[in-house]
Design an enzyme around this catalytic site. Structure first.
Site, short mmCIF file in Angstrom:
data_model
loop_
_atom_site.label_atom_id
_atom_site.label_comp_id
_atom_site.label_asym_id
_atom_site.label_seq_id
_atom_site.Cartn_x
_atom_site.Cartn_y
_atom_site.Cartn_z
N CYS A 110 0.87 -1.18 0.00
CA CYS A 110 0.00 0.00 0.00
C CYS A 110 0.91 1.23 0.00
CB CYS A 110 -0.88 -0.06 1.24
SG CYS A 110 -1.98 1.35 1.39
N CYS A 117 -2.76 15.36 2.92
CA CYS A 117 -3.84 15.22 1.95
C CYS A 117 -4.70 16.47 2.00
CB CYS A 117 -4.69 13.99 2.30
SG CYS A 117 -5.86 13.51 0.99
N CYS A 121 -11.43 13.92 4.43
CA CYS A 121 -12.51 12.96 4.70
C CYS A 121 -12.60 12.79 6.22
CB CYS A 121 -12.23 11.63 4.01
SG CYS A 121 -12.12 11.80 2.21
N CYS A 124 -10.94 9.77 8.10
CA CYS A 124 -9.58 9.36 7.69
C CYS A 124 -8.52 10.14 8.48
CB CYS A 124 -9.39 9.62 6.19
SG CYS A 124 -7.75 9.16 5.60
N CYS A 346 -6.27 0.65 6.91
CA CYS A 346 -6.83 1.69 6.02
C CYS A 346 -7.15 2.94 6.81
CB CYS A 346 -8.14 1.24 5.40
SG CYS A 346 -8.03 -0.25 4.45
N1 SAH Z 1 -7.33 9.30 -1.42
C1 SAH Z 1 -7.53 8.00 -2.01
C2 SAH Z 1 -6.47 7.01 -1.53
C3 SAH Z 1 -6.59 6.60 -0.07
S1 SAH Z 1 -7.16 4.96 -0.04
C4 SAH Z 1 -8.92 7.52 -1.71
O1 SAH Z 1 -9.61 8.18 -0.93
O2 SAH Z 1 -9.37 6.52 -2.27
C5 SAH Z 1 -7.49 4.66 1.61
C6 SAH Z 1 -8.85 4.01 1.77
O3 SAH Z 1 -9.13 3.82 3.18
C7 SAH Z 1 -9.95 4.88 1.24
O4 SAH Z 1 -11.01 4.11 0.74
C8 SAH Z 1 -10.37 5.59 2.50
O5 SAH Z 1 -11.62 6.18 2.35
C9 SAH Z 1 -10.34 4.47 3.49
N2 SAH Z 1 -10.26 4.94 4.87
C10 SAH Z 1 -9.85 6.13 5.30
N3 SAH Z 1 -9.91 6.21 6.65
C11 SAH Z 1 -10.38 5.03 7.07
C12 SAH Z 1 -10.61 4.48 8.37
N4 SAH Z 1 -10.37 5.19 9.45
N5 SAH Z 1 -11.06 3.22 8.44
C13 SAH Z 1 -11.25 2.49 7.31
N6 SAH Z 1 -11.02 2.94 6.08
C14 SAH Z 1 -10.59 4.19 5.94
#
Ligand code: SAH
Length: 380
Positions: A110, A117, A121, A124, A346
């Site tokens: 990953c 960023c 979100c 996140c 994630c």
């Molecule tokens: N910016 C891109 C790449 C990041 S991917 C994107 O948003 O797709 C990371 C993934 O983990 C994304 O799907 C994100 O929404 C998810 N994610 C972020 N925070 C998280 C959390 N606390 N628990 C589970 N998934 C999460």
């Protein structure tokens, strides 16, 4: 030496141009590029001295002008489930994380695309860190090289590789750093370089709609969409880029994604947030929304982080939600959390100054204690 030029991440023609600048005769450049390419990306050479079949004089001149140095490893952590996380550094304040997730039949790396960023979100952790800057191709690729070095995963073309998949799902929004991500992935998928098939590379986006088609045409990797909500009103709150590119536009871009088919499905990520987006009505709306798109659904149990404003849905609720998704024809939709104990799951990635890192680590340890109960209830 700070003024040595890194060759990592240059494409073949830029590599050739670098050799010419260093005074090498133009007529031998193509051959030299081929040799270097093979040493750097197939054999993982970390310095020119290793290139045993090249003339000593050539190697010495290369050494004087260029470097193959990797990012500096600040910390390496190994989770009790085998997940590994590296915190890497390429300059003052330029720190980013990379995670390796071993599974029975594959190993997924990953990779981060930005330090911090811009997307904010709500669920996140990376989103709480302001954008510092885009990573360069050398820094994106450097993450792959570091992992392969650590896993002793050279040559890249050998059978039984450790890194079989690369996902652009680390820190940052890859479609806001398109050119550098593209340059790095070109080398990841080059059959004479890191040699991963495009099917084994996935780019995840929160939904930068105007870049999606371009990504399909120019990068051609798999696509993952961080959907997380089925109504604009909610998605506006938790994935704020939705205000700019709402769900309908996002899904239209997915329908038009070059190369999407039943054999190459688009992954829709959906984080399970307790009492926020996890109702059974949401599950039914989700499968309805995706009807007609060649899709996979990935339900991600929310991974907590210090100060997070959400909780993970109860396991029983995730199961009920998953059952509806399952019945609609999507197989095994729940992503098992990996590396939570080292904040490698994630959405947990973030880099900070040294002082803050220690406090994050303490908080992570507390969280791991809290979560061991929760994890024990999850099927593996
Ligand atoms: N910016 C891109 C790449 C990041 S991917 C994107 O948003 O797709 C990371 C993934 O983990 C994304 O799907 C994100 O929404 C998810 N994610 C972020 N925070 C998280 C959390 N606390 N628990 C589970 N998934 C999460």
């Amino acid at each position: 030496m700070a003024d040595k030029v890194s060759l990592i991440g240059l494409d073949r023609s830029a590599l050739g141009a670098a050799l010419v600048t260093a005074g090498f005769p133009e007529k031998a450049v193509k051959m030299r590029v081929g040799q270097l390419w093979n040493w750097i990306y197939v054999h993982g050479a970390r310095d020119f001295g290793q290139m045993s079949n090249l003339a000593k004089g050539f190697r010495d001149t290369m050494e004087a002008h260029f470097t193959l140095a990797r990012p500096e490893i600040v910390t390496e952590q190994i989770s009790n489930d085998g997940t590994r996380k590296w915190l890497l550094r390429t300059g003052p304040g330029i720190e980013f994380e990379t995670v390796y997730i071993p599974e029975k039949d594959r190993g997924t790396l990953c990779v981060s695309s930005q330090v911090g960023c811009t997307l904010t979100c709500r669920f996140c952790h990376t989103g709480t860190q302001k954008l510092v800057r885009n990573l360069t191709p050398a820094e994106i690729l450097g993450q792959v090289l570091i992992a392969k070095d650590a896993l002793d995963d050279w040559p890249s073309t050998a059978p039984g590789r450790s890194v079989t998949n690369v996902v652009m799902m680390g820190m940052g929004e890859p479609l806001y750093n398109f050119d550098n991500v593209k340059a790095a992935l070109k080398i990841v998928t080059d059959g004479d370089a890191l040699a991963l098939s495009k099917r084994r590379v996935t780019l995840s986006t929160a939904g930068v709609v105007p870049m999606i088609e371009k990504a399909g045409t120019e990068i051609g990797s798999g696509l993952a969409i961080s959907l997380h909500a089925v109504r604009d009103e909610l998605r506006d709150q938790i994935v704020p880029i939705n205000k700019k590119y709402p769900i309908k536009e996002l899904l239209d871009a997915c329908r038009a994604y070059p190369g999407a088919s039943n054999a190459r499905r688009i992954t829709f990520e959906y984080v399970m947030l307790k009492d926020v987006n996890d109702s059974l009505a949401d599950a039914r709306a989700l499968v309805k929304l995706l009807a007609g798109i060649p899709a996979k659904i990935n339900l991600i149990p929310f991974n907590a982080w210090p100060g997070a404003p959400y909780e993970c849905s109860d396991w029983a609720q995730i199961e009920k939600f998953a059952e509806i998704v399952n019945k609609a024809g999507y197989a095994s939709p729940v992503r098992t959390p990996r590396g939570r104990d080292i904040m490698a799951a994630c959405g947990q990635l973030k880099s900070e100054s040294v002082k803050e890192r220690a406090s994050t680590r303490l908080a992570a340890e507390k969280l791991a204690d809290m979560q061991s109960g929760q994890l024990a209830r999850m099927p593996h």
